[in-house]
Design an enzyme around this catalytic site. Sequence first.
Site, mmCIF file in Angstrom:
data_model
loop_
_atom_site.group_PDB
_atom_site.id
_atom_site.type_symbol
_atom_site.label_atom_id
_atom_site.label_comp_id
_atom_site.label_asym_id
_atom_site.label_seq_id
_atom_site.Cartn_x
_atom_site.Cartn_y
_atom_site.Cartn_z
ATOM 1 N N ARG A 50 0.676 -1.304 -0.189
ATOM 2 C CA ARG A 50 0.004 -0.337 -0.023
ATOM 3 C C ARG A 50 1.078 1.285 0.118
ATOM 4 O O ARG A 50 0.504 2.214 -0.613
ATOM 5 C CB ARG A 50 -1.074 0.521 1.198
ATOM 6 N N HIS A 72 0.786 4.979 -2.620
ATOM 7 C CA HIS A 72 0.579 5.735 -2.094
ATOM 8 C C HIS A 72 1.899 6.701 -2.025
ATOM 9 O O HIS A 72 1.160 7.820 -2.398
ATOM 10 C CB HIS A 72 0.703 6.174 -0.636
ATOM 11 N N ASN A 117 -4.222 8.986 3.751
ATOM 12 C CA ASN A 117 -3.043 8.474 4.111
ATOM 13 C C ASN A 117 -2.853 8.210 5.538
ATOM 14 O O ASN A 117 -2.085 7.309 6.022
ATOM 15 C CB ASN A 117 -1.477 8.723 3.705
ATOM 16 N N HIS A 137 -5.263 -5.232 -3.283
ATOM 17 C CA HIS A 137 -6.324 -5.772 -1.843
ATOM 18 C C HIS A 137 -6.264 -6.908 -1.892
ATOM 19 O O HIS A 137 -7.711 -8.001 -1.094
ATOM 20 C CB HIS A 137 -7.584 -5.002 -2.073
HETATM 21 C C1 HEM Z 1 -9.569 3.316 -5.830
HETATM 22 C C2 HEM Z 1 -7.986 2.664 -5.298
HETATM 23 C C3 HEM Z 1 -8.096 3.059 -4.034
HETATM 24 C C4 HEM Z 1 -8.182 2.849 -3.203
HETATM 25 C C5 HEM Z 1 -9.610 3.661 -2.882
HETATM 26 C C6 HEM Z 1 -7.751 2.408 -2.032
HETATM 27 C C7 HEM Z 1 -8.467 2.181 -0.836
HETATM 28 C C8 HEM Z 1 -7.577 1.669 0.639
HETATM 29 C C9 HEM Z 1 -8.709 1.463 1.744
HETATM 30 C C10 HEM Z 1 -9.485 2.259 2.306
HETATM 31 C C11 HEM Z 1 -7.641 0.551 2.070
HETATM 32 C C12 HEM Z 1 -7.632 0.495 3.996
HETATM 33 C C13 HEM Z 1 -6.405 0.381 5.086
HETATM 34 C C14 HEM Z 1 -6.135 0.639 5.828
HETATM 35 O O1 HEM Z 1 -7.368 1.303 6.871
HETATM 36 O O2 HEM Z 1 -5.048 0.372 7.186
HETATM 37 C C15 HEM Z 1 -6.797 0.176 1.660
HETATM 38 C C16 HEM Z 1 -6.266 -0.433 2.029
HETATM 39 C C17 HEM Z 1 -4.828 -1.629 1.418
HETATM 40 N N1 HEM Z 1 -4.339 -1.024 -0.028
HETATM 41 FE FE1 HEM Z 1 -5.305 0.513 -1.244
HETATM 42 N N2 HEM Z 1 -7.184 1.506 -2.111
HETATM 43 C C18 HEM Z 1 -6.922 1.140 -4.063
HETATM 44 C C19 HEM Z 1 -5.995 0.768 -4.239
HETATM 45 C C20 HEM Z 1 -4.666 0.426 -4.295
HETATM 46 C C21 HEM Z 1 -3.588 -0.476 -4.899
HETATM 47 C C22 HEM Z 1 -3.310 0.366 -6.167
HETATM 48 C C23 HEM Z 1 -3.063 -0.825 -4.017
HETATM 49 C C24 HEM Z 1 -1.389 -1.537 -4.428
HETATM 50 C C25 HEM Z 1 -1.485 -2.151 -5.851
HETATM 51 C C26 HEM Z 1 -3.462 -0.728 -3.093
HETATM 52 C C27 HEM Z 1 -3.138 -1.844 -1.845
HETATM 53 C C28 HEM Z 1 -3.857 -2.186 -0.662
HETATM 54 C C29 HEM Z 1 -2.652 -2.328 0.608
HETATM 55 C C30 HEM Z 1 -1.993 -3.856 0.051
HETATM 56 C C31 HEM Z 1 -3.770 -2.570 1.752
HETATM 57 C C32 HEM Z 1 -4.109 -2.926 2.841
HETATM 58 C C33 HEM Z 1 -2.760 -2.114 3.857
HETATM 59 C C34 HEM Z 1 -2.751 -3.150 5.349
HETATM 60 O O3 HEM Z 1 -3.283 -4.290 5.951
HETATM 61 O O4 HEM Z 1 -2.417 -3.084 6.232
HETATM 62 N N3 HEM Z 1 -4.329 -0.424 -2.912
HETATM 63 N N4 HEM Z 1 -6.819 0.125 0.579
#
Ligand code: HEM
Length: 326
Positions: free
Chosen positions: A65, A69, A94, A192
């Site tokens: 993630r 970002h 973030n 995700h």
């Molecule tokens: C439409 C685009 C995206 C939105 C709106 C979005 C939104 C989010 C949100 C709200 C979370 C939860 C964060 C938290 O509570 O810590 C999350 C987690 C995550 N996102 Fe996204 N995301 C998007 C695209 C992406 C992309 C492109 C990647 C990587 C290639 C990504 C990788 C991750 C990962 C790995 C997590 C888990 C983080 C953790 O377990 O600490 N996301 N995302």
Amino acid sequence: MLCFRLQTFALSIFQLCLLLIVASNGQQLQFGFYSQSCPIAEMTVRLTVQQAVQADRAVAAQLLRLSFHDCFVEGCDGSILLNTQDGERQAPGNAGLAGFNVIETAKSRLESLCPGVVSCADILALAARDAVALSNGPDYAVPTGRRDGRFSSRTLANNLPDVNEPIEVLTSKFRAKGMSIKDFVLLSAGGHTIGTTACFFMPKRLYNFTGRSDSDPALNQQFLPQLKSVCPPGGNVDHRLALDWSSAFIFDDHILRNILNGFAVLASDARLMDDRRARRVMESYVGGGQTASFGADFAEAMVRMGNIGVKTGSQGEIRQICSQVN
Ligand code: HEM
Ligand SMILES: *[C@@H]1O[C@H](CO)[C@@H](O)[C@H](O)[C@H]1NC(C)=O
């Protein structure tokens, strides 16, 4: 014979000049950028990530993630790593970012092995790759040569894709970064397939989707009460739940089946169903008789994302500490 040798010599000088011109103009990343200047760079990052993930497997998703970002604000220049008062890290989008200490550990190891050579931006891109590989995902080559930015701004980060935005806004935000609809699907769903979200991001979808105390109709009706019980109204917003329901730590295509069947946890993942092209991309990996490989295509999309707005050549700097400009 001698003449031939001279000719190849001249040719390699010529190629060297070309390489230098390209490098100093700051255009292109290359595979194995550190193969001469710090041959142990990639191995050091891999080992550091491996140790961190072994100690806490949640770290893999945090690193993935973090790289997204980084790339979406000011390009993949390590600006997300800067810890400044009004920097990117302070932006609401973030919230919950973690894994910074893993990058800093790799950086300090590399500073003692090859001082001033390996950028924080590259360490982050490599660490994201290693995190995916260590989660049973594809292991892919990452072009390197990024330089570290000297600027991080909270306001620029306000433009990150938001979980509650409609599909048109989400696709246009990815398009603005040069990512196609296919890249958008691969990166969002691929991102995700591992990791968790805080309940913080869930209430609108579960309790007030259109402002009339309703929930997202895209949710499977059996799944909705389950999510509601994990994130009850007024409950702990820091409580975390898997993004890829029942498959939180393994990189696989399970997330695509979940989204297609109404089991997406995040609203933005569910929105992928609102675009016919996006739906077709997802189906191409899990439909009958498919030949496309989700892992391989995700890896290609990650390489494209890793190219967004990179600084190379004489731009930016090589930071000594990832949280601070030199
Ligand atoms: C439409 C685009 C995206 C939105 C709106 C979005 C939104 C989010 C949100 C709200 C979370 C939860 C964060 C938290 O509570 O810590 C999350 C987690 C995550 N996102 Fe996204 N995301 C998007 C695209 C992406 C992309 C492109 C990647 C990587 C290639 C990504 C990788 C991750 C990962 C790995 C997590 C888990 C983080 C953790 O377990 O600490 N996301 N995302
Ligand atoms: C639900 O959404 C509407 C419109 O966005 C808002 O006015 C209202 O305060 C929200 N209700 C709750 C309980 O958050």
